[in-house]
Structure formats: C-alpha cells, structure tokens
Scaffold this active site. Structure first.
Site, PDB file in Angstrom:
ATOM      1  N   HIS A   1       0.842  -1.201   0.000  1.00 47.83           N
ATOM      2  CA  HIS A   1       0.000   0.000   0.000  1.00 47.83           C
ATOM      3  C   HIS A   1       0.875   1.249   0.000  1.00 47.83           C
ATOM      4  CE1 HIS A   1      -2.533   3.152   1.740  1.00 47.83           C
ATOM      5  NE2 HIS A   1      -3.552   2.483   1.234  1.00 47.83           N
TER       6      HIS A   1
ATOM      7  N   ASP B   1     -11.206   1.826  -0.522  1.00 44.31           N
ATOM      8  CA  ASP B   1     -10.276   2.740   0.141  1.00 44.31           C
ATOM      9  C   ASP B   1     -10.985   3.558   1.230  1.00 44.31           C
ATOM     10  OD1 ASP B   1      -7.736   3.592   0.733  1.00 44.31           O
ATOM     11  OD2 ASP B   1      -7.702   5.179  -0.757  1.00 44.31           O
TER      12      ASP B   1
HETATM   13  C1  1DF Z   1      -5.076   8.878   1.472  1.00 42.98           C
HETATM   14  C2  1DF Z   1      -5.389   8.000   0.460  1.00 42.98           C
HETATM   15  C3  1DF Z   1      -4.505   8.400   2.638  1.00 42.98           C
HETATM   16  C4  1DF Z   1      -5.125   6.656   0.595  1.00 42.98           C
HETATM   17  C5  1DF Z   1      -4.271   7.039   2.770  1.00 42.98           C
HETATM   18  O1  1DF Z   1      -3.685   6.500   3.858  1.00 42.98           O
HETATM   19  C6  1DF Z   1      -4.660   6.155   1.767  1.00 42.98           C
HETATM   20  C7  1DF Z   1      -5.322  10.293   1.314  1.00 42.98           C
HETATM   21  C8  1DF Z   1      -3.002   7.387   4.735  1.00 42.98           C
HETATM   22  O2  1DF Z   1      -6.192  10.676   0.515  1.00 42.98           O
HETATM   23  O3  1DF Z   1      -4.691  11.084   2.020  1.00 42.98           O
HETATM   24  O4  1DF Z   1      -4.614   4.847   2.015  1.00 42.98           O
HETATM   25  N1  1DF Z   1      -5.321   5.807  -0.523  1.00 42.98           N
HETATM   26  O5  1DF Z   1      -5.015   4.625  -0.491  1.00 42.98           O
HETATM   27  O6  1DF Z   1      -5.672   6.347  -1.620  1.00 42.98           O
HETATM   28 MN    MN Z   2      -5.518   3.209   0.784  1.00 48.44          MN
END
Ligand code: 1DF
Ligand code: MN
Length: 358
Positions: free
Chosen positions: A195, A321
C-alpha cells in the site's frame, strides 16, 4: 466503540439478491494509540520527515471536514464502520493498518504498535466474522520479528494477508535484509498488500512543493516504483509463489507494460546498471503472474477495463479505500461495468476470496 461483546451473526450483510458479495479489499483503520503517538511526535517535533509531517500532520490536525471525517472513521471497528458499509452495500471489508502505520517509528515502538493493531483488529474480526477480515501489520524495521508476526497473524489471529505501507524510512523491500518477510508470506501462501505512503525525504521534494505528494499522484509514483524495484531486483525469481496485491489499479504500472519490457531488456543488454541484472521473465510477466490489482480510488470504467485486458480478468478486484474515499456512488459505477454476471461476481467476490483465502 459501542458494539456489544461477542460475535454478532444477527447483523446481516446487505447482499440481498444481487448474486454476489461486495468485498472491499483496501480498507483502513488505526488504533487510537497510534494516533496519540503520531500527535505526540508532531507536537514534540520529534520527526522532521516531510512526508510524515504532510500526511499525519494533515489528518491528525483534523482541522478540515475531510480530516475529521477520516480520522473518526479510521478509529472505529464497530457500529460506524458497519453502518457506512451497510449504506454503501459493502458486505465485507478486508481491513489493514493505515499508512504510514508502523513504518516511520523507531523499531521498538513499531513492533509494539503492529502487535497492538493486530490484536485489536483480530478482536473486531471475531466480533463481526461475517463483515470483517484483516491483514497482518508488521514492523519491517525488524525483518525476523516481522516474519514471526506474519506467522502469528496467519495462524493465531486468522488474518488473510500482510499489509506493508511501502518504504520504511526510505528503504525498499528489494533489499535482501527484508526478504525474511517475503519468505514467510510465500511459505504461508498469504498475499502481501503493498500500500502507498508518503514518499521518502529523498523523493518527496518537488512533489510536496506542488501539493502532489499524497494520494493525488505522489503515492502512486513512489509505490509503483517500489513494485518495479521488487520485480527488477529478482524477488519473484527467489519467491515464485509470492503474491503481491497493489491498489489504485496497480499504481499506473499496467499502462506502462510495453515500455517497461522494452526498456528493461535494453538496460539489461547494455549492462548499464549494476542493479539491473537479468531476471527470468519480462517485467510484464511478473505483473501478470505474481501481482493482483485493486480498484481502490479508481472507480473508472475505461481504466478498469484496460487493466482487465492487459493483466487478465482474474487480476483485477474491487476495493473502496474506506474511509479515505468513502463514495457509495462509486459502488454503483462498478456494479455497472460491462461484465457478465459471472465476471462481476469474480470482480467483487471470488477473486478476493481466492487471493486472500477468505
Ligand atoms: C489517502 C489516500 C490516505 C489513501 C491514505 O492512507 C490512503 C489520502 C493514509 O487521501 O490522504 O490509504 N489511498 O489509499 O488512496
Ligand atoms: Mn488506501
């Protein structure tokens, strides 16, 4: 958390009459202890890592509606999460420790937080066995300890894979010191979900300057590169049965398959880089053989169909997500993909069941 103790088989999943379960496979949580620790490090200015400050500073500050929305939901493994799942028609979440998780912490803190997060998540999965599954959090800072935690997660806690939030303080999993992690996952037949997290100090500069370090693009650049490093370093030649799951439709790599193969062959042939030695197959072949991609944050028909075409239909599975992209209408978008009932069932349900061993 408000839910009663004990399993709750009485709370039905919302799968009524659809013909398939919707299993969302990149769904985040954070124990309150980790959030407290993050806030403390920020208050004390204990870390000067720009990616940590940008990401955790934003969400832990909770000064915007988005940050507060996300932060409340990250910490809930009970009624709120279930209500959001019900409202969006999600039958099951595969839940994992949110980025950066343990991977910015000192080794002792990191291992303790991983164990605590795993115990909490396992407890929630026991309480809601029809709705929650979990991935094992680890502290890659101690690869041998991480391998033991992977075993504990798999054998004792009933988890269905391993979550790694990309680099660990600027170090990448192609470094052989981390390979006990891959060895453990491969031996157990359990997948590693790679991730994103904020790019490391050595990479974040021009992204952060323009506000592009996060999920808008920087995450994909960093994590896509991480996947490539794993491939080109020969990890899959050593661990041919290793399963890697990558979000955001493979962090753009499917679009690059042709050029990756061409330029990798050219680079190997020229002997240009010490680190780019011959490997047994083309980069695209490992992406089709060892990697599955999820649709987290990418509820977009042309991109999903393209990935199915170039990777294979059995390589693309659903993720939301949550809570970062809690957008119930995106579920309907994916219900309407131009797929047969059987293909749609594989996309939402059976591929996830097979890859994660649900
Ligand atoms: C965000 C997006 C943050 C995802 C995430 O974990 C995350 C974000 C801190 O938008 O700040 O898992 N993502 O997977 O797109
Ligand atoms: Mn994510």
């Amino acid at each position: 958390m408000t839910e009663p103790a004990g399993a709750d088989p009485g709370r039905p999943a919302p799968s009524g009459g659809r013909g398939y379960l919707r299993i969302a496979t990149e769904e985040a949580f954070a124990p309150p202890e980790l959030i407290t620790l993050g806030r403390d490090r920020i208050d004390k200015r204990a870390y000067d890592d720009p990616g940590f400050l940008s990401l955790v500073g934003y969400y832990a500050g909770a000064r915007s509606e988005r940050a507060a929305f996300v932060f409340d939901r990250l910490q809930d493994l009970g009624e709120r999460r279930l209500a959001d799942m019900d409202a969006a028609g999600i039958d099951r979440q595969v839940i994992s420790l949110t980025a950066p998780g343990t991977q910015v912490l000192e080794p002792g803190d990191a291992a303790a937080i991983a164990a605590l997060a795993n115990d909490r998540l396992a407890e929630a999965c026991r309480r809601h066995p029809e709705r929650f599954s979990g991935l094992t959090a680890i502290a890659p800072q101690d690869p041998a300890g991480a391998a033991r935690e992977i075993e504990r997660g798999h054998r004792e806690l009933g988890f269905n894979g391993v979550i790694i939030n990309s680099h660990t303080k600027g170090e990448y999993l192609d470094d052989r010191k981390f390979w006990p992690i891959f060895e453990a996952a491969e031996a157990l037949g359990t997948p590693v979900y790679l991730h994103p997290t904020s790019p490391p100090r050595t990479m974040i500069g021009p992204l952060l300057e323009a506000g592009l370090d996060g999920a808008i693009y920087g995450f994909a650049v960093e994590t896509g590169m991480h996947v490539l490093r794993i491939i080109t370093s020969g990890v899959f030649d050593h661990f041919p049965a290793l399963k890697l799951v990558v979000g955001h439709l493979g962090e753009a790599l499917p679009f690059w398959l042709f050029r990756l193969d061409y330029m990798h062959a050219a680079g190997v042939k020229a002997g240009r880089y010490e680190a780019m030695r011959p490997i047994a197959a083309k980069p695209s072949e490992y992406l089709r053989r060892n990697v599955w991609v999820t649709t987290s944050g990418m509820a977009w028909e042309p991109a999903i169909m393209f990935c199915r075409q170039v990777l294979g239909p059995d390589r693309v599975l659903y993720a939301m997500d949550y809570p970062y992209q809690y957008a119930p209408d995106e579920v309907a978008t994916q219900d309407s993909l131009p797929l047969s009932p059987g293909e749609l069932k594989a996309f939402f349900q059976t591929t996830a069941e097979e890859v994660f061993g649900l």
